[in-house]
Design a protein around this motif. Sequence first.
Motif, short mmCIF file in Angstrom:
data_model
loop_
_atom_site.label_atom_id
_atom_site.label_comp_id
_atom_site.label_asym_id
_atom_site.label_seq_id
_atom_site.Cartn_x
_atom_site.Cartn_y
_atom_site.Cartn_z
N LYS A 79 63.34 -9.39 -24.74
CA LYS A 79 64.06 -10.41 -23.98
C LYS A 79 63.39 -11.78 -24.02
O LYS A 79 62.21 -11.90 -24.31
CB LYS A 79 64.18 -9.96 -22.52
N ASP A 80 64.16 -12.81 -23.68
CA ASP A 80 63.66 -14.17 -23.52
C ASP A 80 63.04 -14.29 -22.12
O ASP A 80 63.38 -13.50 -21.22
CB ASP A 80 64.79 -15.19 -23.65
N VAL A 81 62.17 -15.27 -21.94
CA VAL A 81 61.48 -15.44 -20.66
C VAL A 81 61.86 -16.80 -20.06
O VAL A 81 61.70 -17.83 -20.71
CB VAL A 81 59.94 -15.37 -20.83
N SER A 139 68.34 -11.32 -21.42
CA SER A 139 68.75 -10.90 -22.76
C SER A 139 69.31 -12.11 -23.49
O SER A 139 70.22 -12.77 -23.00
CB SER A 139 69.82 -9.81 -22.67
N GLY A 140 68.75 -12.39 -24.64
CA GLY A 140 69.20 -13.51 -25.45
C GLY A 140 69.72 -13.04 -26.79
O GLY A 140 70.02 -11.86 -26.99
N ASP A 141 69.82 -13.97 -27.73
CA ASP A 141 70.33 -13.65 -29.06
C ASP A 141 69.50 -12.58 -29.75
O ASP A 141 70.04 -11.72 -30.44
CB ASP A 141 70.36 -14.92 -29.93
N TRP A 154 61.72 -19.62 -22.79
CA TRP A 154 61.03 -19.26 -24.03
C TRP A 154 61.87 -18.20 -24.74
O TRP A 154 62.23 -17.19 -24.16
CB TRP A 154 59.65 -18.70 -23.71
N HIS A 155 62.20 -18.49 -26.01
CA HIS A 155 63.03 -17.56 -26.78
C HIS A 155 62.15 -16.62 -27.58
O HIS A 155 61.17 -17.04 -28.20
CB HIS A 155 63.94 -18.33 -27.74
N LYS A 156 62.50 -15.36 -27.59
CA LYS A 156 61.77 -14.35 -28.36
C LYS A 156 61.80 -14.69 -29.85
O LYS A 156 60.84 -14.45 -30.56
CB LYS A 156 62.42 -12.98 -28.11
N SER A 157 62.87 -15.31 -30.31
CA SER A 157 62.99 -15.66 -31.72
C SER A 157 62.16 -16.88 -32.09
O SER A 157 62.05 -17.23 -33.25
CB SER A 157 64.46 -15.90 -32.07
#
Length: 141
Positions: free
Chosen positions: A113-115, A85-87, A129-132
């Motif tokens: 989520k981020d990977v 879980s990221g920003d 890797w950020h989802k954003s």
Amino acid sequence: MQHDPNAQQQQQYVHDPSQPMPVSQTPAPMYGEKAPDYHLQPQQTGAQGHQFLTAMPLASLSRSPAPVDCPSCGARALTACSYQSGDNAHLWALIFCCLLCAPCVPYVVKSFKDVQHSCGNCAVPLALWHKSGGVDVLIHA
């Protein structure tokens, strides 16, 4: 005896079925068949096990596993992905809390989520890797 130039061309395209067919000579898929992805298909290489034809640069990783050259162990292997879980997940949790009273949804669904990519050989974290958008490379050569 006359030399037939077509006979030489025909013999050039004969393939021995006991030998693997090179990628450049692999026939095109028929209508309705899925084209094989040669970059992700491992090839048997005897004592070394599986080898991938190409490796993805760490800064180009995305949501799915990809073959990379690990800077830590030097092996070319498919990355192992874990989800964090990221920003982006926290932002969606706030939105779901305000609109639907269900803030837990982004924390249980992988698409929010981020990977984190880790080496498939030595398990060293390689990139996030950020989802954003964007990739943080965690280890450099």
